[in-house]
Design a protein around this motif. Sequence first.
Motif, PDB file in Angstrom:
ATOM      1  N   VAL A   1       0.822  -1.209   0.000  1.00 27.76           N
ATOM      2  CA  VAL A   1       0.000   0.000   0.000  1.00 27.76           C
ATOM      3  C   VAL A   1       0.849   1.249   0.000  1.00 27.76           C
ATOM      4  CG1 VAL A   1      -1.610   1.376   1.348  1.00 27.76           C
ATOM      5  CG2 VAL A   1      -1.936  -1.082   1.138  1.00 27.76           C
TER       6      VAL A   1
ATOM      7  N   ALA B   1       0.270   6.803  -5.044  1.00 26.01           N
ATOM      8  CA  ALA B   1      -1.156   6.815  -4.728  1.00 26.01           C
ATOM      9  C   ALA B   1      -1.412   6.083  -3.422  1.00 26.01           C
ATOM     10  CB  ALA B   1      -1.958   6.180  -5.863  1.00 26.01           C
TER      11      ALA B   1
ATOM     12  N   GLU C   1      -0.566   8.293  -0.493  1.00 17.63           N
ATOM     13  CA  GLU C   1      -1.625   9.276  -0.346  1.00 17.63           C
ATOM     14  C   GLU C   1      -2.849   8.660   0.319  1.00 17.63           C
ATOM     15  OE1 GLU C   1      -4.131  12.599  -1.161  1.00 17.63           O
ATOM     16  OE2 GLU C   1      -2.000  12.252  -0.816  1.00 17.63           O
ATOM     17  N   THR C   2      -3.245   7.491  -0.140  1.00 20.41           N
ATOM     18  CA  THR C   2      -4.391   6.808   0.456  1.00 20.41           C
ATOM     19  C   THR C   2      -4.111   6.509   1.916  1.00 20.41           C
ATOM     20  OG1 THR C   2      -4.930   5.829  -1.677  1.00 20.41           O
ATOM     21  CG2 THR C   2      -5.903   4.803   0.264  1.00 20.41           C
TER      22      THR C   2
ATOM     23  N   PHE D   1      -2.201   8.167   3.919  1.00 23.21           N
ATOM     24  CA  PHE D   1      -2.287   9.432   4.646  1.00 23.21           C
ATOM     25  C   PHE D   1      -3.746   9.790   4.939  1.00 23.21           C
ATOM     26  CE2 PHE D   1      -2.868  14.042   4.516  1.00 23.21           C
ATOM     27  CZ  PHE D   1      -1.957  14.472   5.469  1.00 23.21           C
ATOM     28  N   ILE D   2      -4.566   9.669   3.933  1.00 13.64           N
ATOM     29  CA  ILE D   2      -5.975  10.016   4.111  1.00 13.64           C
ATOM     30  C   ILE D   2      -6.638   9.071   5.111  1.00 13.64           C
ATOM     31  CG2 ILE D   2      -8.216  10.062   2.946  1.00 13.64           C
ATOM     32  CD1 ILE D   2      -6.784  11.120   0.461  1.00 13.64           C
ATOM     33  N   LEU D   3      -6.362   7.781   4.961  1.00 15.03           N
ATOM     34  CA  LEU D   3      -6.980   6.807   5.856  1.00 15.03           C
ATOM     35  C   LEU D   3      -6.542   7.026   7.298  1.00 15.03           C
ATOM     36  CD1 LEU D   3      -6.872   3.455   3.878  1.00 15.03           C
ATOM     37  CD2 LEU D   3      -8.891   4.550   4.841  1.00 15.03           C
TER      38      LEU D   3
ATOM     39  N   THR E   1      -5.385   9.747   8.674  1.00 21.54           N
ATOM     40  CA  THR E   1      -5.997  10.981   9.166  1.00 21.54           C
ATOM     41  C   THR E   1      -7.447  10.747   9.558  1.00 21.54           C
ATOM     42  OG1 THR E   1      -4.552  12.354   7.808  1.00 21.54           O
ATOM     43  CG2 THR E   1      -6.639  13.331   8.494  1.00 21.54           C
ATOM     44  N   PHE E   2      -8.156  10.071   8.693  1.00 22.11           N
ATOM     45  CA  PHE E   2      -9.571   9.818   8.948  1.00 22.11           C
ATOM     46  C   PHE E   2      -9.744   8.966  10.201  1.00 22.11           C
ATOM     47  CE2 PHE E   2     -13.680   7.799   7.220  1.00 22.11           C
ATOM     48  CZ  PHE E   2     -14.450   8.818   7.750  1.00 22.11           C
TER      49      PHE E   2
ATOM     50  N   LEU F   1       3.569  12.875   4.025  1.00 18.90           N
ATOM     51  CA  LEU F   1       2.484  11.948   3.713  1.00 18.90           C
ATOM     52  C   LEU F   1       2.655  10.587   4.371  1.00 18.90           C
ATOM     53  CD1 LEU F   1       1.716  12.676  -0.032  1.00 18.90           C
ATOM     54  CD2 LEU F   1       0.371  13.271   1.975  1.00 18.90           C
TER      55      LEU F   1
ATOM     56  N   PHE G   1      -9.394  17.204   3.065  1.00 18.46           N
ATOM     57  CA  PHE G   1      -8.195  16.381   3.221  1.00 18.46           C
ATOM     58  C   PHE G   1      -7.239  16.655   2.082  1.00 18.46           C
ATOM     59  CE2 PHE G   1     -10.636  13.192   5.782  1.00 18.46           C
ATOM     60  CZ  PHE G   1      -9.806  13.223   6.874  1.00 18.46           C
TER      61      PHE G   1
ATOM     62  N   ALA H   1      -0.799  15.662  -4.797  1.00 18.38           N
ATOM     63  CA  ALA H   1      -1.018  14.315  -4.277  1.00 18.38           C
ATOM     64  C   ALA H   1      -2.452  13.888  -4.510  1.00 18.38           C
ATOM     65  CB  ALA H   1      -0.686  14.276  -2.792  1.00 18.38           C
TER      66      ALA H   1
ATOM     67  N   ALA I   1      -2.878  12.706  -7.834  1.00 19.14           N
ATOM     68  CA  ALA I   1      -2.376  11.351  -8.004  1.00 19.14           C
ATOM     69  C   ALA I   1      -3.421  10.319  -7.638  1.00 19.14           C
ATOM     70  CB  ALA I   1      -1.117  11.151  -7.152  1.00 19.14           C
ATOM     71  N   VAL I   2      -4.154  10.608  -6.572  1.00 24.52           N
ATOM     72  CA  VAL I   2      -5.184   9.669  -6.160  1.00 24.52           C
ATOM     73  C   VAL I   2      -6.299   9.562  -7.189  1.00 24.52           C
ATOM     74  CG1 VAL I   2      -7.026   9.220  -4.505  1.00 24.52           C
ATOM     75  CG2 VAL I   2      -4.792   9.970  -3.723  1.00 24.52           C
TER      76      VAL I   2
ATOM     77  N   LEU J   1     -14.224   6.613  -0.284  1.00 23.64           N
ATOM     78  CA  LEU J   1     -13.806   7.377   0.897  1.00 23.64           C
ATOM     79  C   LEU J   1     -14.727   8.569   1.123  1.00 23.64           C
ATOM     80  CD1 LEU J   1      -9.934   7.440   0.713  1.00 23.64           C
ATOM     81  CD2 LEU J   1     -11.327   6.613   2.609  1.00 23.64           C
TER      82      LEU J   1
ATOM     83  N   MET K   1     -17.007   9.189   4.304  1.00 25.88           N
ATOM     84  CA  MET K   1     -16.857  10.383   5.142  1.00 25.88           C
ATOM     85  C   MET K   1     -18.167  11.151   5.273  1.00 25.88           C
ATOM     86  SD  MET K   1     -13.130  11.612   3.923  1.00 25.88           S
ATOM     87  CE  MET K   1     -11.759  10.443   4.042  1.00 25.88           C
TER      88      MET K   1
ATOM     89  N   ALA L   1      -2.541  -3.796  -4.320  1.00 30.51           N
ATOM     90  CA  ALA L   1      -2.768  -2.646  -3.447  1.00 30.51           C
ATOM     91  C   ALA L   1      -4.263  -2.402  -3.261  1.00 30.51           C
ATOM     92  CB  ALA L   1      -2.091  -1.405  -4.027  1.00 30.51           C
TER      93      ALA L   1
ATOM     94  N   GLU M   1      -5.638  -4.792  -0.707  1.00 31.97           N
ATOM     95  CA  GLU M   1      -5.234  -4.340   0.615  1.00 31.97           C
ATOM     96  C   GLU M   1      -6.086  -3.162   1.072  1.00 31.97           C
ATOM     97  OE1 GLU M   1      -2.768  -3.468   3.940  1.00 31.97           O
ATOM     98  OE2 GLU M   1      -3.294  -5.236   2.780  1.00 31.97           O
ATOM     99  N   THR M   2      -6.294  -2.195   0.190  1.00 35.51           N
ATOM    100  CA  THR M   2      -7.125  -1.056   0.546  1.00 35.51           C
ATOM    101  C   THR M   2      -8.543  -1.505   0.857  1.00 35.51           C
ATOM    102  OG1 THR M   2      -5.787   0.359  -0.871  1.00 35.51           O
ATOM    103  CG2 THR M   2      -7.956   1.186  -0.251  1.00 35.51           C
TER     104      THR M   2
ATOM    105  N   PHE N   1     -12.373  -1.169   8.608  1.00 39.97           N
ATOM    106  CA  PHE N   1     -12.691   0.103   9.241  1.00 39.97           C
ATOM    107  C   PHE N   1     -14.200   0.319   9.284  1.00 39.97           C
ATOM    108  CE2 PHE N   1     -12.179   4.954   9.038  1.00 39.97           C
ATOM    109  CZ  PHE N   1     -12.064   5.041  10.401  1.00 39.97           C
TER     110      PHE N   1
END
Lengths: 433, 433, 433
Positions: free
Chosen positions: A33, A38, A41-42, A44-46, A48-49, A136, B21, B29, B32-33, B46, B50, C38, C41-42, C49
């Motif tokens: 991951v 990407a 970044e994911t 980081f977002i996850l 944070t969330f 990140l 976010f 970034a 990129a996502v 996501l 959210m 990936a 995994e995500t 979550f």
Amino acid sequence: MKFTKLTLGTAAAALLPLAAFAQEATEEAAAAVSTSPAGTETGFILTTFMFLVAGFLVMWMGAGFSMLEAGLVRSKNVTMQLTKNIALFSIAGIMYYLIGYNLMYPGDGWTIPNVLGAFGTTGLEDVGVGADAVDLTYASVGSDFFFQLMFCATTASIVSGTLAERIKLWPFLIFTVILTGLIYPIQASWKWGGGFLDANYGFLDFAGSTVVHSVGGWAALAGALVLGPRLGKYTKDGKVNAFPGSNLTLATLGTFILWLGWFGFNGRIFANTNTAAAGGALAALVMTQLLYKKVDLTMVLNGALGGLVSITAEPLTPGLGAATLIGAFGGVLVVLAVPLLDKLKIDDVVGAIPVHLVCGIYGTIAVVFTNSDATLGGQLISIVIVGIFVFVVSLVIWFLLKAIMGIRVSEEDEYMGLDKAELGMEAYPEFTS
Amino acid sequence: MKFTKLTLGTAAAALLPLAAFAQEATEEAAAAVSTSPAGTETGFILTTFMFLVAGFLVMWMGAGFSMLEAGLVRSKNVTMQLTKNIALFSIAGIMYYLIGYNLMYPGDGWTIPNVLGAFGTTGLEDVGVGADAVDLTYASVGSDFFFQLMFCATTASIVSGTLAERIKLWPFLIFTVILTGLIYPIQASWKWGGGFLDANYGFLDFAGSTVVHSVGGWAALAGALVLGPRLGKYTKDGKVNAFPGSNLTLATLGTFILWLGWFGFNGRIFANTNTAAAGGALAALVMTQLLYKKVDLTMVLNGALGGLVSITAEPLTPGLGAATLIGAFGGVLVVLAVPLLDKLKIDDVVGAIPVHLVCGIYGTIAVVFTNSDATLGGQLISIVIVGIFVFVVSLVIWFLLKAIMGIRVSEEDEYMGLDKAELGMEAYPEFTS
Amino acid sequence: MKFTKLTLGTAAAALLPLAAFAQEATEEAAAAVSTSPAGTETGFILTTFMFLVAGFLVMWMGAGFSMLEAGLVRSKNVTMQLTKNIALFSIAGIMYYLIGYNLMYPGDGWTIPNVLGAFGTTGLEDVGVGADAVDLTYASVGSDFFFQLMFCATTASIVSGTLAERIKLWPFLIFTVILTGLIYPIQASWKWGGGFLDANYGFLDFAGSTVVHSVGGWAALAGALVLGPRLGKYTKDGKVNAFPGSNLTLATLGTFILWLGWFGFNGRIFANTNTAAAGGALAALVMTQLLYKKVDLTMVLNGALGGLVSITAEPLTPGLGAATLIGAFGGVLVVLAVPLLDKLKIDDVVGAIPVHLVCGIYGTIAVVFTNSDATLGGQLISIVIVGIFVFVVSLVIWFLLKAIMGIRVSEEDEYMGLDKAELGMEAYPEFTS
């Protein structure tokens, strides 16, 4: 751990929900991951969330403590107890911003290496925002600050319950300023900021059996000793008078809120946290039936909380069965510690010392049962160092406050109740005679 | 903003948690996502998730208003206050589905361009589901509807508190139908639907200091003027009688719930939101100690809420220090506005006008302190336009309701309490004498 | 469904929030997420979550039932009601670990294929953790266990409300052990574990109108029949005495908590769930106004809950309008069923049978209105099979408990209240005369 924040010690990263997910998902998969842009970044977002979700759950514990304490004091002191709780939560928020966060997580900026962190307010922009500066590999600074703050506020909540029904408002608030701005962050930096307990003693405390709960408990104990028991609680002939809580529905609601808030952790940790609470509650239920021939609801509530505190130092490594037993023994300790405190004439209005101090110490020791990385020596010495620091400093401050401004209301005011005497406002003006 | 819903104005997209976010995570970034197909999909999931989390937090504010208001009215009117709250929340849900959502977010279907949106029920399938029609650049329509609905319901909650203890049930519910089906969505479309306040005036209001809170406040003010004060509140010799709330524990619980619910925002926004509430609470605490020599819990609670309303228009750009001060000044305004309203003999049972209208206006202006994209002119003219629209329309409707069916209970019923008189059911039948 | 857990039946996978997201996001897009390593995994992290968030929402329903029931019983039985609720939640946690989870989700380990699951405690490590064993196509076992447990606990909560104010503590707890350890998991395995109702009858029940709610209702009905009504509830001349709840604020809080907790589902499901509750509340409000000329708050609360139960079997396929009507008709059923039960002299203290059993059955049938995959025959036969199993087994157990240890307190104790008689602790010692 894949998502280590550079400015935190790796121990603090153990708090990271996503890191724990990653653990479960095998290290390789986590690597998959986090290596692609990407994926970073994911992540980081996850993360944070998850901090935000965990943070709002722990924030909700502020309401839990308020309801628990308001339900367990007599109605003549309810408004005061509510006032203290909302004020301490607010004070924690501001002191942690002004000084606590950087004192706790100094990164490379220790004032005394591994012992005293950095002084300075929390600057969100400088640290984590802006086109170039974003790291990140972790989470947004705002979400991290928010999450960590809630643990600081929890510590202060513990103290207010023990000292209820007799302490004046303002000295309590001043103590809260010092506890949340200095005492809590300094000792927390020793572990979660990467300080000497973490670096040199291998101390393991996932979410704060020692760092949060025993700290609140020590500060409360120091206060209770300086403040003395409520009038009429202990009679000269050795009798202990029960002062029944005024509203057990709210006390139960508060316990459920705290139970929910405790899920500000994650993954299998949710399951273990839940079963430890269940174990604590049922152990207290059975114990009180056996000892007193009647189930005692307030003990059951505190048993659940004792189970939660007990599993807090290590919610990850136990299986469900071990977690249940760890929590259940916490519940047993609560049932035994409450009358013991009364024997010592230490008046703890809501049972916070049995729940948070006794179970906090026990839970920290219990880490060695299931986590082979923990050593009994490392755990014990850390418990003792944190305990001495917090207890002594708290004692000094309580004595200073007593000498300078007095910390206890007058006898008449105590009989009348703090609500009328100090605030001029009753919580239930129409219900009580 | 990377995740702009095409049928929304870009301003509404500012509500998007993931967008915020993304802002923090640098635009590159985020790009990129969102460019790879899998990234688009992850972004969709996501953002949807959210919205749901934010939405359930804001939904929870319905319980917060209920407890706050039930705690602040006298026990003889509690059942009625609870009935109104659960009914208004239900009405909002259905009116927003029947008409509000499309009126607020007309996309290309404005009835009068930029002024009056589209008429029609919310169709989940047609807009966002089905193999071909899914727009992955935003979030599921269901989650968006759910989230936006909760803001609409909040507006109605504000009104019920001000008018408590004297308004009849059914005219209040009819007003709620109009407020949630027409008044709120129409003015909200001007900003969040991409209408003229957004397109022509550069009006900035992140989460509704004006669009939600002042709107509730204006509608409440109009109602209070038409309805008049409670019997005995203001005596002929100019005295103001306090009618103490019946249950301050529940009022405090309600405040904590609202505080939690306010995190239906995100990111650094959580931290700023929290510190603004803390600032508001502490400012009110200090102010009441200085002004009245006693801390006033109900002012502290309303101070926290005032801080929250004040930061709502711009929780993103301030640093923690600025956010604390913005919130603290909101708390000061609350403490000053409550006696001012009494001087004007406007009877606002729970203090909703100081909290939501006064702080809503102030918070909207305060955007210019930290966000250079905002202009004082653009903010002021938007405040005025929204205010005149909502106040005048509300006034007309209240007068019509008064003329057609009467909006106030009889004197005897008011003395007896609405619970017995209108509902035949007491909230605490065993507790009061 | 893209994220099917191999050890679950595909029907259980329907509970998966992410799967439902994926449905909305079109199958192709979901495939794009889940094919790359990936992405897998995500997906695993997201699903885990979501289980945790959904799980803590459903956990929160434990507090909701506690407050609802504590608010609807008389004050002399409140401590007991709280004790039962926190105990049953704890018992559910431990029984589901000891036996329930594997009995419900046996995977390939059925003891009797498709009828009786596997016996064994839940082992988190063995099933889902460890470098090689992790199944990334689903979610962590801990999160799944946590989520599923909460449905089991909900079932037990339903029973406690009906039997309040007269049943002894310990027989109730013993019944709870059997219900959460055996009855609930066995019948749930028939549907969500992939058993014969799922495999052979095409039974559709998304989140448990039958599997959770009617099961609690049947067990409660059996208990109410064996236990008999409260003293004085039904007089010899056919009069029904109302025993007003002691605290409607808490009952309302409980309802809001349950409403919130119900969002332990997702996506458009949030919107449908919310609107069904709104429909149920408003239907009950209008019905009681028409039938009794006065709005009845407790009916409105139960109407909201009836709407929620009614939409539970199929929250995905209806549009918002259909969901509103499905919920509204549930509210109507509640208003009609409450007096019907009284006519049958079945004393259901909180109205759990109308809400959970009647609306549970109706909601299961209502699936056929909007989901063409459901057949009326498959739904009806499943309702009947589950109903007979749960009702008969419950009846036998209640009779056995009655014969062995007695299930009802003495007349004197019932008049005195269970709090003083069985627990020696009052919930509101200062409020009642």
